[in-house]
Design an enzyme around this catalytic site. Structure first.
Site, PDB file in Angstrom:
ATOM      1  N   LYS A 119      11.908  14.038 -26.266  1.00 23.57           N
ATOM      2  CA  LYS A 119      11.981  12.648 -25.797  1.00 23.57           C
ATOM      3  C   LYS A 119      12.570  11.795 -26.899  1.00 23.57           C
ATOM      4  CE  LYS A 119      10.274  10.334 -22.140  1.00 23.57           C
ATOM      5  NZ  LYS A 119       9.871  11.004 -20.922  1.00 23.57           N
TER       6      LYS A 119
HETATM    7  N1  GLU Z   1      12.223  10.725 -18.043  1.00 23.80           N
HETATM    8  C1  GLU Z   1      11.744  11.557 -16.996  1.00 23.80           C
HETATM    9  C2  GLU Z   1      10.353  12.057 -17.333  1.00 23.80           C
HETATM   10  O1  GLU Z   1       9.649  11.465 -18.104  1.00 23.80           O
HETATM   11  C3  GLU Z   1      12.722  12.661 -16.630  1.00 23.80           C
HETATM   12  C4  GLU Z   1      12.998  13.644 -17.712  1.00 23.80           C
HETATM   13  C5  GLU Z   1      14.114  14.628 -17.379  1.00 23.80           C
HETATM   14  O2  GLU Z   1      14.561  14.631 -16.247  1.00 23.80           O
HETATM   15  O3  GLU Z   1      14.499  15.356 -18.278  1.00 23.80           O
HETATM   16  O4  GLU Z   1       9.882  13.003 -16.784  1.00 23.80           O
END
Ligand code: GLU
Length: 434
Positions: A119
């Site tokens: 992230k």
């Molecule tokens: N930001 C989204 C989550 O927290 C999607 C992450 C992704 O698709 O890689 O799950």
């Protein structure tokens, strides 16, 4: 340094406010205890693999230069490439990125995907920048991250305040900086792209649809119909909007919404489409929506309703408001919206929680489909995507629900146990190099 400062702050204030990192570590700790996780694996999973911090300059529209700080934390890749979103928000820092990266590891593992967790994001308030500035910020950030991301290594996606346009800029920048013959083979460096540029039909609604499905599956287990159920939604972005959209189609009634700009209520019902159309002409904000009345910010979670969907930021439901929550079910569209203390109170009060790593996993499952589509040079149709999402989310929900029933535990702990067991197995099979 970060930890030290946090320690000092904690001592200085009377009632310590827990960070998302504190929450994710406590959640992990209780699940690890439940499954008797091997101490070596616990050590590995308690810490992130890599943390990348980049400071990069960007030219503003007025000719000045601003320097931004961007983050990418890669927590664990035992099951596959790091996967997770990038958010643009003033609260983004290394601690937040770590916590969110860990949640991604559990989420992808629970969903049975061949991905790990990562992230990141940029500490900024995007409402203060023009589209052209946001484009330059995104492109320069991508360039700064380029050696640390990749279609088989670390695959970013949208998150809070980022969207398919952000991903289109990222993909274009990343691909443009590769040798010509490799460019198109790198399209899956990010997911959540626009459908016309390698994106997946339906990826826009995948997270919200998953939230809706989780609620539907829960209702079926409790012999309840969604018809007439009152819902409140915090955050009317991609997740909140689509969740409300599908719930309304099933007869549920949206009675209150909160976003960064205001809180509104109408117990007779707020039309999801009307509110959506309104925010298009109101700079993305729900404030002053004419068909509802404004309410005090702190009242929001305590309103009369059946289902509460926090779909914005972390740490929104805490010991402060948990005793006054009236909903019977909390469906976590956001990552980490409920603090550990808040959750204890809710569970004691018999309020059910569909945990984030299950409830909002439709997004990353959609991302997996997009990744596969790009990798295999395919183009999937919307109905095919929705059907596959249905199947995958049903499987995850059933697994978590029956584990929780069998072991007599709450759904979050069950989801964590399942997620961690899968990673533990992979780690044991592979051993530790050298
Ligand atoms: N930001 C989204 C989550 O927290 C999607 C992450 C992704 O698709 O890689 O799950």
């Amino acid at each position: 340094m970060t930890t030290l400062t946090a320690e000092v702050n904690r001592k200085a204030v009377k009632a310590p406010v827990k960070s998302m990192m504190d929450n994710v570590m406590e959640q992990f700790g209780s699940a690890a205890e439940q499954i008797d996780l091997h101490p070596n694996i616990k050590k590995i999973l308690s810490i992130t693999n890599n943390e990348i911090i980049v400071n990069f300059p960007v030219k503003m529209d007025n000719g000045n230069v601003e320097v931004f700080t961007g983050y990418r934390v890669q927590h664990n890749n035992a099951l596959g490439p790091y996967k997770g979103g990038l958010r643009y928000h003033p609260t983004v820092d290394i601690d937040a990125a770590r916590a969110l990266a860990m949640w991604m590891t559990w989420k992808t593992s629970l969903a049975g995907l061949p991905f790990g967790g990562g992230k990141g994001g940029i500490k900024l308030d995007p409402s203060k920048y023009s589209q052209t500035e946001l484009e330059r910020i995104t492109r320069r950030f991508t360039y700064a991250l380029a050696d640390n991301i990749g279609p088989e290594h670390d695959i970013p996606a949208p998150d809070v305040n980022t969207n398919s346009q952000t991903m289109a800029w990222m993909a274009d920048t990343y691909m443009s900086t590769r040798p010509p013959a490799e460019r198109t083979a790198n399209q899956h460096v990010v997911t959540g792209k626009p459908a016309g540029s390698g994106g997946l039909e339906g990826r826009d609604r995948a997270t919200g649809y998953g939230v809706y499905l989780s609620i539907k599956f829960w209702a079926e287990k409790h012999d309840k119909s969604l018809n007439g159920k009152k819902i409140i939604v915090q955050g009317f972005g991609n997740v909140g909007y689509w969740a409300a959209y599908f719930l309304e189609k099933d007869g549920a009634k949206l009675v209150a919404v909160q976003d960064a700009y205001g809180s509104i209520q109408n117990q007779k019902g707020i039309s999801v489409e009307d509110l959506y159309n309104y925010i298009q002409i109101n700079d993305g904000s729900i404030a002053d929506f004419p068909k509802a009345r404004p309410i005090e910010k702190t009242m929001f979670f305590t309103l009369n309703c059946d289902i509460c969907i926090p779909a914005a930021l972390g740490n929104q439901i805490t010991e402060e408001n948990a005793p006054r929550i009236k909903a019977r079910l909390i469906a976590e569209g956001a990552n980490g919206p409920t603090s550990v203390e808040g959750e204890k109170i809710l569970l004691e009060r018999g309020i059910n929680i569909i945990p984030d790593i299950l409830c909002n996993s439709g997004g990353v499952v959609g991302s997996y489909f997009e990744w596969l589509q790009n990798r295999n040079g395919e183009l999937w149709q919307l109905d095919e995507v929705m059907g596959k999402l249905d199947k995958k989310l049903k499987e995850s929900f059933e697994k978590v629900y029956s584990y929780a029933e069998r072991e007599g535990m709450d759904m979050r702990t069950a989801a964590y146990c399942l997620a961690i067991e899968r990673i533990e197995k992979a780690n044991k099979q592979r051993g530790i190099f050298p």
